[in-house]
Write an enzyme that holds these catalytic residues in place. Sequence first.
Site, PDB file in Angstrom:
ATOM      1  CG  ASP A  20      -0.628  34.620 -22.174  1.00 31.05           C
ATOM      2  OD1 ASP A  20       0.138  33.945 -21.455  1.00 31.05           O
ATOM      3  OD2 ASP A  20      -1.868  34.582 -22.070  1.00 31.05           O
ATOM      4  CB  THR A  66       1.424  42.354  -9.247  1.00 29.25           C
ATOM      5  OG1 THR A  66       0.235  42.567  -9.992  1.00 29.25           O
ATOM      6  CG2 THR A  66       2.223  43.638  -9.226  1.00 29.25           C
ATOM      7  CG  ASN A  68       2.959  36.413 -14.126  1.00 26.56           C
ATOM      8  OD1 ASN A  68       3.345  37.176 -15.009  1.00 26.56           O
ATOM      9  ND2 ASN A  68       1.910  35.617 -14.321  1.00 26.56           N
ATOM     10  CD  GLU A 207      -7.930  51.074 -32.687  1.00 27.75           C
ATOM     11  OE1 GLU A 207      -8.545  50.014 -32.922  1.00 27.75           O
ATOM     12  OE2 GLU A 207      -8.507  52.146 -32.426  1.00 27.75           O
TER      13      GLU A 207
HETATM   14  C1  IPE Z   1      -0.129  38.048 -18.547  1.00 30.63           C
HETATM   15  O1  IPE Z   1      -0.091  36.695 -18.811  1.00 30.63           O
HETATM   16  C2  IPE Z   1       1.141  38.485 -17.896  1.00 30.63           C
HETATM   17  C3  IPE Z   1       2.331  38.445 -18.752  1.00 30.63           C
HETATM   18  C4  IPE Z   1       2.352  38.190 -20.017  1.00 30.63           C
HETATM   19  C5  IPE Z   1       3.572  38.762 -18.091  1.00 30.63           C
HETATM   20  P1  IPE Z   1      -0.682  35.625 -17.793  1.00 30.63           P
HETATM   21  O2  IPE Z   1      -0.526  34.293 -18.393  1.00 30.63           O
HETATM   22  O3  IPE Z   1      -0.090  35.824 -16.430  1.00 30.63           O
HETATM   23  O4  IPE Z   1      -2.203  36.089 -17.707  1.00 30.63           O
HETATM   24  P2  IPE Z   1      -3.506  35.265 -17.324  1.00 30.63           P
HETATM   25  O5  IPE Z   1      -3.193  34.488 -16.085  1.00 30.63           O
HETATM   26  O6  IPE Z   1      -3.828  34.388 -18.482  1.00 30.63           O
HETATM   27  O7  IPE Z   1      -4.537  36.326 -17.121  1.00 30.63           O
HETATM   28  C1  IPE Z   2       3.732  34.286 -20.669  1.00 32.67           C
HETATM   29  O1  IPE Z   2       3.588  32.942 -20.907  1.00 32.67           O
HETATM   30  C2  IPE Z   2       4.937  34.612 -19.842  1.00 32.67           C
HETATM   31  C3  IPE Z   2       4.632  34.972 -18.433  1.00 32.67           C
HETATM   32  C4  IPE Z   2       3.446  35.212 -17.951  1.00 32.67           C
HETATM   33  C5  IPE Z   2       5.764  35.066 -17.524  1.00 32.67           C
HETATM   34  P1  IPE Z   2       2.809  32.000 -19.908  1.00 32.67           P
HETATM   35  O2  IPE Z   2       3.787  31.413 -18.950  1.00 32.67           O
HETATM   36  O3  IPE Z   2       1.677  32.700 -19.269  1.00 32.67           O
HETATM   37  O4  IPE Z   2       2.273  30.891 -20.908  1.00 32.67           O
HETATM   38  P2  IPE Z   2       0.888  30.126 -20.868  1.00 32.67           P
HETATM   39  O5  IPE Z   2      -0.193  31.153 -20.752  1.00 32.67           O
HETATM   40  O6  IPE Z   2       0.947  29.224 -19.648  1.00 32.67           O
HETATM   41  O7  IPE Z   2       0.839  29.387 -22.150  1.00 32.67           O
HETATM   42 MG    MG Z   3      -0.288  32.902 -19.717  1.00 34.45          MG
END
Ligand code: IPE
Ligand code: IPE
Ligand code: MG
Length: 247
Positions: A20, A66, A68, A207
Site C-alpha cells: 500500500d 475486489t 479496487n 504475525e
Molecule cells: C489494499 O490497499 C489493496 C492492495 C494493496 C491491492 P487499498 O489501498 O485498496 O486499501 P484501503 O482502501 O486503504 O483499505
Molecule cells: C497500493 O497503493 C496499490 C493498489 C491498491 C493497487 P495505493 O494505490 O492504494 O496507494 P495509496 O493508498 O493511495 O497511497
Molecule cells: Mg491504498
Amino acid sequence: MTLQPPSLKTIPQHVALIMDGNGRWAEANGKSRIEGHREGAQSVRAVLRAAANLGVKVVTVYAFSTENWKRPPSEIEGLMKLFIESLNTYEEELHNSQIRLRIMGQIERLPAPVRKRIEKAMRQTEHYSAHTLVIALSYGARTEITHATQQIAQAVANGTLQPSDISEEHITNNLYLPDIPDPELMIRTSGELRLSNFMLWQLSYAEIVVTDTLWPDFREPQFYEALKEFNHRKRRFGALDSTKGSS
Ligand code: IPE
Ligand code: IPE
Ligand code: MG
C-alpha cells in the site's frame, strides 16, 4: 554492491504483503499515481530478491483487490497495462531465480489480454518448485470464502458430504490455492492498521508487521527489518509460553 541478508534464527516459509502507498508516494514525489504503481513494481523485484536470499519459499503480494474495481477507470486501465508491462520486463527474472508464478483471485474478471499474458507466464514457470510468487489479483477474501462455501454446499447437495463432517480442512481445501501453507508473516506498508479483505482465513495466526514506509520505498533493507521484527515475536498460538513451564 549487494546487501548481505541478516542471519536470522527463524525464516518464515511464506510472507504475504499488502503493498500500500503507491498513490501517496506519487503525490509526495510530484508524480502521477500510475508512476507510483510503476515504482512499486520495482519493490516487488527487490522483495523477491531479498526473500530468495533468505530462503523464504512463498511470497504473496496483494496487487489488486475486489474493492479496487471501484477506482476510476483510468487508474484501473493503467494498472492492467502495468501488469502486462511488468511481466514483459521481469518474466526473465522469474526464470533466472526459478520462481513459479501463481495467481489468486477472480482472474475471469480481468481483461482478456491481461489474463492471457498471466496464464502464459504461469504455464512457463509451473515447473519451478524452489520459490513461488503468488499475486493476489482481483482478490477478495470474502469472495474466496464465499466461493469455497458454494463448493462445499454443492458436495452436500450431491450427497457426498454430510454437514456435520465439514471441517476446517474442507474450507482450506476449497480456497484458491489450498496447497500453499498459511503465511507466518504479513507485512503492510504505509501505516494503515487494517486487512482490507486480504487472506482473512489464512492470516488467522500470522504475525503482522505494519510499517510507515510507502510501498515504492520498501526495498531489501526494509524487508530484512520486518524479518528481524518477526524474529522478536513470541508465537504462542493460544498455548502458554514454553519457557514458563506447564504447572
Ligand atoms: C489494499 O490497499 C489493496 C492492495 C494493496 C491491492 P487499498 O489501498 O485498496 O486499501 P484501503 O482502501 O486503504 O483499505
Ligand atoms: C497500493 O497503493 C496499490 C493498489 C491498491 C493497487 P495505493 O494505490 O492504494 O496507494 P495509496 O493508498 O493511495 O497511497
Ligand atoms: Mg491504498
